[in-house]
Design an enzyme around this catalytic site. Structure first.
Site, short mmCIF file in Angstrom:
data_model
loop_
_atom_site.label_atom_id
_atom_site.label_comp_id
_atom_site.label_asym_id
_atom_site.label_seq_id
_atom_site.Cartn_x
_atom_site.Cartn_y
_atom_site.Cartn_z
N SER A 27 -9.99 -0.39 6.92
CA SER A 27 -9.39 -0.40 5.87
C SER A 27 -8.67 -1.50 5.13
O SER A 27 -8.61 -1.49 3.95
CB SER A 27 -8.52 0.94 5.71
N LYS A 57 0.78 -1.18 0.04
CA LYS A 57 0.28 -0.01 0.20
C LYS A 57 1.02 1.30 0.04
O LYS A 57 1.93 1.30 0.85
CB LYS A 57 -1.03 -0.04 1.46
N SER A 88 -9.44 2.20 3.11
CA SER A 88 -8.61 2.94 2.09
C SER A 88 -7.49 1.97 1.33
O SER A 88 -7.02 2.41 0.47
CB SER A 88 -8.02 3.81 2.89
#
Length: 449
Positions: free
Chosen positions: A174, A75, A150
Site C-alpha cells: 500500500s 495518511k 491504500s
C-alpha cells in the site's frame, strides 16, 4: 518541477525559503489540485501557524532538526492530535482521539509541519483507492487513472508536488503501489524496524508504516524519525535506530520471473531497459509455490483484520462499505487450522527467499501493469486475466509476508506516458543496505529525469 524534500531542507537552511513560504505554496497547490481528492482533512490556518512557529525557531537559532518547517502529509489511518482519524470509513475507529501515532509524534518533535490527512482505501483494505468515505483519489499523471492504494492520497499529494513527502502504511504493497502508479518513491521498512503504534491496523503481522517521497534521498532524510525501538510496539523491541547509508559497488540483483510473476509487455520492457541502463549484475530466477504463498498471505490478512474489527463490525456493520464488510465477514470463516497452515507456508517462503543465493536485492516490477483506468475491474497481462485489486498487489505482498524491506523507484514510462516502477527487496533488517543499493540504481536509471 516538483521540489524535493532535500531541496526544501536546503532552501530553509540557506534562507532561500521560509517555512511559511513552503506552507503557503503547498496550500496553493492543494487548492489548485483539489480535483485529485488527495486530502480528507486540511486546516490552512493551522498549517500556517505551525509554519510561523518553525520560522520563529529558525530566527532564534533553535532549529529542532533538518526537517524543521517542512510540510509533510499523513495518511488517515495514523492518529493525529490535531486532525480527526477516520481511516476513510463511516465506522468510527476504536482508538481514543487526541493523540499522535509514534511516527507522527517524532515528526512533530522534529518540527515538521503536519500538513493534512490524506485519502486512503477504506481501512486500508484494498489496493485501488476507489473505496473511501471521501470519494476516490485520481492520479495526477492522468486523472482518468487510479492512484492505487491504500495510500493513494499520499501518493497523489507527492506526485502532484503539493508536498515532497507523506506517510503511508503497507500491508500488501500500500506504500509501493501508489508510488509506482503515480511515478514517485515509496519505502516499506523491515517488519519490526518502524513503530506501528497509533497506526490503525489492517493486519498486525503484515503492516509496516513508511514514507512516500519525491526523491530517493528524501526517504533517507525521514528514516531516522521512522525507525527505532518504541516501547508501545513490542515488534520494535531492541530495533536499532536508523544507521548510515554506505556506498556500494556494482550490486548483485536477482530478477524474479516465471509462473505467478507475470507482467505486461510494456512493464517488462521498461524494467529490463532500466536494469540494462543501471549496469547492475543481474541474474534471473524463478520462485516456486507462488499460489500457495499468496493464499497464505490472504488468509493471514483476512483473519487478523477480522479479529481487529470484530467488535466494531458487530456494533456498527452499516458503517463499513459493502465490500469491506464482505472482506471482514470472510475472515471469520477461516479456521484456526487453516491459519496455522498459512503461517507454516509463510516460513517456507522466507526460507526460499533466503536460499536464492548471494545477492544485494531481489528485483521485480512494482506493478505488473501501469495505473489502470478508473472503473476497469480486470487487467490482462502475461496470458492472465486478473482483477484490478489482485493486479495491484501482484508482486508487493511477497515483501510483507516475509517481512522484508522493499522500495519502489520510478524506472521509466510506458508508450502511453504512464509511470513504471521497479521494486527492490532486501534482506530482513538490512534497510540501510537496501537504500544504498536503491540509491546506486536510481542515480543510473534516473540520472536524466
Amino acid at each position: 518541477m516538483t521540489q524535493t524534500l532535500t531541496q526544501q531542507i536546503d532552501a530553509l537552511a540557506s534562507g532561500v525559503n521560509s517555512s511559511s513560504e513552503l506552507a503557503a505554496r503547498a496550500l496553493e497547490l492543494a487548492a489548485r489540485h483539489a480535483d485529485i481528492n488527495a486530502f480528507v482533512a486540511l486546516d490552512p490556518d493551522h498549517v500556517m501557524r505551525q509554519a510561523a512557529a518553525a520560522d520563529e525557531r529558525r530566527r532564534r537559532g533553535r532549529v529542532m532538526s533538518p526537517i524543521d518547517g517542512v510540510p509533510i502529509a499523513i495518511k488517515d489511518n495514523y492518529l493525529t492530535e490535531d486532525y480527526p482519524t477516520t481511516a476513510c470509513s463511516g465506522a468510527l475507529p476504536l482508538e481514543r482521539q487526541g493523540q499522535d501515532a509514534t511516527i507522527v509524534a517524532n515528526l512533530r518533535k522534529a518540527g515538521a509541519v503536519i500538513f493534512a490527512k490524506t485519502n486512503m482505501h477504506e481501512w486500508a483494505y484494498g489496493a485501488t483507492n476507489s473505496t473511501s468515505s471521501f470519494g476516490a483519489t485520481r492520479n495526477p499523471c492522468n486523472p482518468g487513472r487510479i492512484t492505487g492504494g491504500s495510500s493513494g492520497g499520499s501518493g497523489a499529494a507527492v506526485a502532484a508536488g503539493i508536498v515532497a513527502a507523506a506517510l503511508g502504511s503497507d500491508t500488501g504493497g500500500s506504500i509501493r503501489i501508489p508510488s509506482s502508479a503515480c511515478g514517485v518513491y515509496g519505502f516499506k521498512p523491515s517488519y519490526g524496524r518502524a513503530s506501528r503504534h497509533g497506526v490503525l491496523p489492517l493486519s498486525w503481522s503484515l503492516d509496516a508504516p513508511g514514507p512516500i517521497t519525491a526523491a530517493l534521498d528524501d526517504i533517507i532524510h525521514l528514516m531516522p524519525f521512522i525507525c527505532g525501538d518504541d516501547r508501545n510496539d513490542p515488534a520494535t523491541f531492541h530495533s536499532p535506530a536508523f544507521g548510515q547509508i554506505g556506498l556500494v559497488d556494482r550490486p548483485r540483483l536477482i530478477n524474479l520471473v516465471g509462473e505467478g510473476l507475470e507482467r505486461s509487455d510494456d512493464v517488462d520492457a521498461g524494467v529490463l531497459s532500466a536494469l540494462r541502463r543501471s549496469g547492475a549484475d543481474v541474474a534471473h530466477r524463478g520462485l516456486d509455490g507462488m499460489s500457495a504463498y499468496f493464499a497464505a498471505w490472504e488468509a493471514i490478512l483476512h483473519c487478523e483484520a477480522s479479529s481487529y474489527h470484530a467488535e466494531l463490525l458487530a456494533r456498527n456493520p452499516s458503517g463499513f462499505t459493502a465490500l469491506t464488510r464482505a472482506h471482514l465477514e470472510a475472515g471469520t470463516r477461516i479456521s484456526g487450522v487453516e491459519l496455522l497452515k498459512a503461517q507454516r507456508i509463510r516460513g517456507q517462503l522466507t526460507r526460499q527467499l533466503n536460499g536464492l543465493g548471494d545477492r544485494d536485492a531481489l528485483v521485480l516490477p512494482t506493478l505488473p501493469v501501469v495505473a489502470p483506468r478508473i472503473g476497469d475491474d480486470w487487467q490482462s497481462f502475461g496470458g492472465r486475466q486478473v482483477t484490478t485489486q489482485d493486479s495491484m498487489t501482484w508482486f508487493c505482498w511477497l515483501g510483507n509476508l516475509a517481512g522484508l524491506p522493499c522500495i519502489s523507484i520510478p524506472c521509466g514510462r510506458s508508450p502511453e506516458g504512464l509511470p513504471i516502477g521497479m521494486m527492490l527487496m532486501g534482506r530482513h533488517g538490512q534497510d540501510e543496505h537496501l537504500l544504498a543499493v536503491a540509491r546506486w540504481m536510481d542515480r543510473r536509471i534516473n540520472a536524466d529525469a
